[in-house]
Each structure stands twice: as C-alpha cells, then as structure tokens.
Design a protein around this motif. Structure first.
Motif, mmCIF file in Angstrom:
data_model
loop_
_atom_site.group_PDB
_atom_site.id
_atom_site.type_symbol
_atom_site.label_atom_id
_atom_site.label_comp_id
_atom_site.label_asym_id
_atom_site.label_seq_id
_atom_site.Cartn_x
_atom_site.Cartn_y
_atom_site.Cartn_z
ATOM 1 N N PHE A 30 43.550 51.411 38.169
ATOM 2 C CA PHE A 30 42.516 52.275 38.753
ATOM 3 C C PHE A 30 43.204 53.393 39.529
ATOM 4 O O PHE A 30 44.440 53.444 39.604
ATOM 5 N N ARG A 75 39.958 44.682 38.144
ATOM 6 C CA ARG A 75 40.075 45.829 37.233
ATOM 7 C C ARG A 75 41.507 46.026 36.766
ATOM 8 O O ARG A 75 41.750 46.490 35.656
ATOM 9 N N ASP A 131 39.009 55.256 44.333
ATOM 10 C CA ASP A 131 38.515 53.885 44.188
ATOM 11 C C ASP A 131 38.825 52.986 45.386
ATOM 12 O O ASP A 131 38.240 51.913 45.507
#
Length: 407
Positions: free
Chosen positions: A143, A140, A148
């Motif tokens: 974040f 990703r 997360d």
C-alpha cells in the motif's frame, strides 16, 4: 551585495555573510542538507539575498530567536509577509501570529483544551484505532504509507476528537497545506495554494462555528470558554481554526517521516520491534531527523545583537528548524536516525511560548501508530521510490509505497 559577499556591520562587529541560497526553490526542497551545512558553517547569522532576509541555521541561534518573543515577534507574520506592510491573506491566527499579552490569554485556553489529562482520556481510543488501521494494512500487504496510513490514521481520530461533522473532511489536509505554503514568498507554490483556497477556507470557516461542532469535542470546549469570558465569541472560531491546521499537519508529516525512517533504517526498526516502549521516542527522533516543519519567520522589534552581529529593527529573520535539528554543535552524529537518542530539546515542534499547540496530539498519535507497527508488523520495505510533496514550510512525502509482512 558588495564584492566581498559580506555586509557592513557596526564598528567592531563581524560582517554578516551573504549567501545566494533560495530556501524556497525545488532544488532546496529536494535536498536541503548541503545548504543547511553551508549556512551553519558560514556564521551564526547569514543574509539570504534571494528574498532579502536574515537566516539562522545553528541550534543556539534558532533557540534564542524562538525564546525571545519580545524581540523577535510573531504578530507581524511568521511567514515572509510583514503584516505592518501588507494585509494577511486571511485573518491572522490568534495563536501563531500573536504576541503576549494577547497570545498568553488565547494560548491558555488551548492549553486547557489539549491538556495532558485530556490526552490521557483519549489514549485508549487512539491506540485501538491505530491497531485496527495497522491490522487492515498488514492484511493488504502492499500500500502507500502516506495516504493509507500517515493521512488516514489522523483523519480517523482527530476530526472526531475535534467534533467535526463527517461531511467535507477531505478539505482538511489541503487547508493545512495551504496555510503552510502561504508562509513562503510569492512563488508558484504560494500563489497556486491561495488561488485554490476558496472552497477549503469556506469549509473551515463554517466548521469552526459553534452550531456545527458536536458536544464534548475540542471545538465545543473552546467555544465554552467564550461563555466564561476568557475569550470572546468572535475569537472562539479562530481558535478552533488554529487547532485544525496545528492538529493535523504536524501529525501527518510526523507519522510519514517515522515510517520513512523505519523503512530506511532496518537496525532501528529491529530495535523498535524488540522494545515497543521506544515508540514515542522513535516518533520524536523522526521529527528531529526529518523536521516536518522546516522553517518559520520572525520580525525584529528593535536593533538586536545575535551571534555577535547586529540585526536592525523591522527585519525578517528566517529560522531553519531542520538545520538546527542536525547541528553538530548540539547533537552527536546528527545525521543518524537513532531511536534511543536523548532527543529532548529538538525544535521540530518549535520552542518557547509558540511551541506547536498540537504537539501533544501529534505525540500521542505518533506513539499509537509506532506501537501498533512494532507489535504487528514483521518487516517494512519500500516497494518503489518515494515521491516528495513540495511545500514552502513543510517537508514530507506525497507517496511512500511500502510492503508490510505480519509479525
């Protein structure tokens, strides 16, 4: 308070400094370190006029209070409330809010359920889950490291190990937050937490029952001890409940603290990347440096001399774990995050017979996450200002936007 700011003590004993510090104010939560310094320098014992409690902020006195449970009891509450004067907001914990011999019996059960041998069996699965989570986050790139990672990883492994049903797990972190807010005074944080507590309490009460726990998990193991008579069937759900808050909050806040430290101190991140075997110590040092659990209360069972002054019987004593963990009397360069520090003896998980029951789980999860980071992440940078989460007892972040680059 008298005009000198000092309270009278028995003849020959030094006076106890009175301070106007409010350790449950938002200003204190934003930056507790100047107040920690003020309390440590004022004396071994201080009196905090805002809430009419004694305070100890030096390492030696915090350690002494933790390790004398006969004099500084937990059964009258480890928050500001005195259970001999007011009813607890929930049934008292059989672990946190109990004294020997009752505490000894129930603690022995949890020590068997969460033994080092059990942690060894969990290790490979926890490590693999941490690697998978970090792989996902590296892919990703950007974040929020609190929801997360710091929350998501423990929620991905601990509830399964405990044997919880898949439904309703969103109640777990709010429940832990509620428990630790409730240790504080009757301020806005405590009152709002208790007002909102009904659905979280209902979920937890139901999940702790034997029929709702999957076979082979920590929860089922606790209930099995009621079959042998080591605990009663009525005590078993309360012991499962103790594990619910102890096994999650310490880890969530500890992992969040560790990522926050590694993002701020690139030299220490470089050290960890060069030697991933330092992961466990890097987590431990983050717990010392940030002290996710900041405070706990005890109540005196007799007149007691501490640090050369006398505290009367029936008084609340507030231990500042975060201040003790940065006491220059105990630590060299205490305000530095150093992952090679000999960190044993810190009070981030408490000390003595009431040391955090979830500490072995927290350490395993913290080590798993930091090992995976060291192996798979090239750089950690904060991409926006972190946002603090306010709690009467816990210190941590609600948001920590970061960017990971692959190793």
């Amino acid at each position: 308070m008298n005009p000198t700011g000092l309270s009278a003590s028995p003849a020959g004993a030094p006076a106890i400094p009175h301070l106007a510090i409010d350790p449950f104010s938002y200003g204190f939560f934003d930056d507790p370190y100047p107040a920690h310094h003020e309390m440590r320098e004022a004396g071994p014992v201080v009196y905090l006029d805002t809430w009419n409690v004694y305070g100890v902020a030096r390492y030696a006195e915090v350690y002494a209070v933790f390790n004398d449970p006969q004099t500084f009891c937990s059964s009258r509450g480890v928050g500001l409330s005195d259970f001999t004067k007011e009813k607890p907001w929930r049934p008292a914990s059989l672990i946190l809010e109990a004294d020997p011999p009752a505490h000894t019996r129930t603690r022995a059960v949890l020590s068997k359920v969460l033994s080092p041998a059990v942690m060894k069996r969990l290790r490979d699965g926890f490590m693999a889950a941490a690697e998978a989570k970090v792989d996902e986050l590296v892919a990703r790139g950007a974040f929020d490291a609190i929801p997360d990672l710091a929350e998501a990883y423990p929620l991905s492994v601990f509830p399964d190990a405990l044997g919880l049903q898949p439904e309703g797990r969103e109640h777990l972190i709010p429940y832990a937050s509620l428990v630790f807010n409730a240790f504080g005074p009757p301020n806005e944080l405590r009152q709002q937490a208790i007002e909102r507590s009904a659905p979280h309490q209902a979920y937890v009460t139901a999940q702790c029952q034997r029929d709702n726990l999957t076979p082979g998990g920590f929860g089922a193991c606790i209930h099995a001890f009621s079959d042998t008579g080591e605990i009663t069937p009525a005590e078993a759900p309360l012991l499962v409940r103790s594990l619910l808050s102890a096994g999650l909050d310490t880890t969530v806040y500890g992992v969040g603290a560790a990522v926050y430290c590694l993002a701020r101190f690139p030299d220490q991140w470089a050290r960890l990347r060069a030697d991933p075997s330092l992961a466990r110590n890097a987590f431990e040092e983050a717990v010392r440096f940030e002290s996710p659990v900041q405070t706990f209360f005890r109540t005196t069972t007799r007149d007691v001399e501490l640090g050369g002054v006398v505290i009367p019987e029936g008084e609340k004593v507030l231990m500042f774990l975060g201040a003790a963990n940065r006491d220059p009397r105990r630590w060299e360069q205490p305000d530095s995050y150093d992952i090679t520090r000999k960190v044993s003896g810190h009070v981030g998980f408490g000390s003595g017979i009431h040391m955090c029951v979830g500490q072995l789980v927290a350490r395993l999860e913290g080590e798993a996450v930091l090992t995976a980071l060291a192996r798979k992440v090239g750089s950690i940078t904060m991409s926006a200002e972190p946002v603090r989460r306010y709690n009467n007892t816990l210190r941590g972040l609600a948001s920590l936007p970061v960017t990971f680059t692959p190793a």
